[in-house]
Design a protein around this motif. Structure first.
Motif, PDB file in Angstrom:
ATOM      1  N   UNK A   1       0.519  -3.577  -6.039  1.00  0.00           N
ATOM      2  CA  UNK A   1       0.759  -2.254  -5.466  1.00  0.00           C
ATOM      3  C   UNK A   1      -0.507  -1.416  -5.647  1.00  0.00           C
ATOM      4  N   UNK A   2      -1.033  -0.955  -4.528  1.00  0.00           N
ATOM      5  CA  UNK A   2      -2.290  -0.191  -4.541  1.00  0.00           C
ATOM      6  C   UNK A   2      -2.037   1.198  -3.975  1.00  0.00           C
ATOM      7  N   UNK A   3      -2.473   2.224  -4.700  1.00  0.00           N
ATOM      8  CA  UNK A   3      -2.379   3.606  -4.247  1.00  0.00           C
ATOM      9  C   UNK A   3      -3.688   3.964  -3.547  1.00  0.00           C
ATOM     10  N   UNK A   4      -3.652   3.975  -2.202  1.00  0.00           N
ATOM     11  CA  UNK A   4      -4.900   4.198  -1.458  1.00  0.00           C
ATOM     12  C   UNK A   4      -5.394   5.641  -1.581  1.00  0.00           C
ATOM     13  N   UNK A   5      -4.548   6.521  -2.121  1.00  0.00           N
ATOM     14  CA  UNK A   5      -4.993   7.896  -2.331  1.00  0.00           C
ATOM     15  C   UNK A   5      -6.167   7.939  -3.314  1.00  0.00           C
ATOM     16  N   UNK A   6      -6.251   6.920  -4.147  1.00  0.00           N
ATOM     17  CA  UNK A   6      -7.331   6.845  -5.125  1.00  0.00           C
ATOM     18  C   UNK A   6      -8.633   6.326  -4.513  1.00  0.00           C
TER      19      UNK A   6
ATOM     20  N   UNK B   1      -1.211   4.240   5.405  1.00  0.00           N
ATOM     21  CA  UNK B   1      -2.031   3.488   6.359  1.00  0.00           C
ATOM     22  C   UNK B   1      -3.484   3.933   6.199  1.00  0.00           C
ATOM     23  N   UNK B   2      -4.405   3.043   5.900  1.00  0.00           N
ATOM     24  CA  UNK B   2      -5.812   3.439   5.732  1.00  0.00           C
ATOM     25  C   UNK B   2      -6.381   4.028   7.018  1.00  0.00           C
ATOM     26  N   UNK B   3      -7.354   4.921   6.866  1.00  0.00           N
ATOM     27  CA  UNK B   3      -7.968   5.560   8.027  1.00  0.00           C
ATOM     28  C   UNK B   3      -8.656   4.548   8.937  1.00  0.00           C
TER      29      UNK B   3
ATOM     30  N   UNK C   1       0.837  -1.192   0.000  1.00  0.00           N
ATOM     31  CA  UNK C   1       0.000   0.000   0.000  1.00  0.00           C
ATOM     32  C   UNK C   1       0.876   1.247   0.000  1.00  0.00           C
ATOM     33  N   UNK C   2       0.556   2.180  -0.908  1.00  0.00           N
ATOM     34  CA  UNK C   2       1.299   3.437  -1.018  1.00  0.00           C
ATOM     35  C   UNK C   2       0.275   4.576  -1.073  1.00  0.00           C
ATOM     36  N   UNK C   3       0.800   5.807  -1.013  1.00  0.00           N
ATOM     37  CA  UNK C   3      -0.081   6.970  -1.115  1.00  0.00           C
ATOM     38  C   UNK C   3       0.618   8.038  -1.946  1.00  0.00           C
ATOM     39  N   UNK C   4       0.160   8.206  -3.214  1.00  0.00           N
ATOM     40  CA  UNK C   4       0.738   9.187  -4.124  1.00  0.00           C
ATOM     41  C   UNK C   4      -0.401  10.000  -4.759  1.00  0.00           C
TER      42      UNK C   4
ATOM     43  N   UNK D   1     -11.751   4.093   2.180  1.00  0.00           N
ATOM     44  CA  UNK D   1     -11.630   2.640   2.239  1.00  0.00           C
ATOM     45  C   UNK D   1     -10.731   2.266   3.423  1.00  0.00           C
ATOM     46  N   UNK D   2     -11.249   1.483   4.333  1.00  0.00           N
ATOM     47  CA  UNK D   2     -10.440   1.100   5.492  1.00  0.00           C
ATOM     48  C   UNK D   2      -9.727  -0.225   5.228  1.00  0.00           C
ATOM     49  N   UNK D   3      -8.943  -0.652   6.211  1.00  0.00           N
ATOM     50  CA  UNK D   3      -8.130  -1.849   6.045  1.00  0.00           C
ATOM     51  C   UNK D   3      -8.992  -3.096   5.902  1.00  0.00           C
TER      52      UNK D   3
END
Length: 220
Positions: A143-148, A174-176, A110-113, A152-154
């Protein structure tokens, strides 16, 4: 004639001399005892023996025949193997997440971009090299960009992917609503081996952080 020395009698009287019994012991002590010489032992010459070694036929040794290492193998002995091409699958209908990788070994990253579909190109290249150092490839991961996917939680993400390995690259990844494991320490999250660690924005150009990250990453 009276002679005190009985030995002298042999010189005075050339004839046979007869001694009294008491004179014989004296004469035996004075006269040297003549020891007869031993007869010479004839030398026995053994006949010379000439040894002739019997002729033997030469022993024939069989030399094993070793086939050449580079001998060509018959074409019929080699089965033809077709290796299918590996490609990143497109999300199935109703699948809510876009990702890079084939996810063959259930390794979720999990990444955040913001502003990009997945992640920065330079960071993606660095991540791919890191995965290869573990003897894996991007085909083993997703590889998932959670910013998109705000909101969405874990549970939602984990419920879809059901990962065996889980990597959070940075605090923003880290998801909310999720309490992450200890920072940069391999831990368990549910049934997954998880690592919550630095982002590539933090690690790029920093040897100390990169080393600390790799020490944990190689065990994941």
């Amino acid at each position: 004639m009276i002679a005190e020395n009985a030995l002298a009698l042999s010189y005075i009287l050339p004839a046979d001399v007869y001694l009294l019994a008491n004179e014989r012991a004296l004469v035996a002590e004075l006269l040297p005892v003549e020891t007869p010489e031993a007869a010479p032992v004839p030398e026995v010459k053994e006949p010379a023996v000439t040894y002739t070694e019997p002729a033997h036929e030469p022993i024939k040794q069989e030399v094993p025949v070793i086939p050449a290492i580079n001998s060509p193998v018959a074409a019929s002995a080699t089965p033809s193997v077709t290796i299918p091409a590996i490609s990143t699958p497109a999300p199935a209908a109703g699948w809510p997440y876009n990702y890079i990788g084939s996810y063959q070994k259930n390794f979720l990253i999990l990444v955040n971009y913001p502003g990009t579909d997945i992640m920065d190109t330079a960071h993606l290249n660095a991540l791919e090299k890191t995965i290869r150092l573990k003897g894996m490839s991007l085909d083993d991961a997703a590889i998932v960009n959670i910013n998109q996917y705000p909101g969405h939680d874990i549970r939602a993400i984990g419920g879809h992917f059901k990962p065996q390995k889980l990597l959070f690259l940075g605090k923003a990844a880290v998801p909310g609503g999720f309490n992450p494991p200890p920072f940069n320490q391999l831990a368990k999250v549910g049934k997954s081996d998880a690592l919550y660690t630095y982002s590539f924005n933090e690690m790029m150009g920093n040897k100390d952080l990169t080393k600390a990250f790799w020490e944990q990453m190689k065990m994941l």
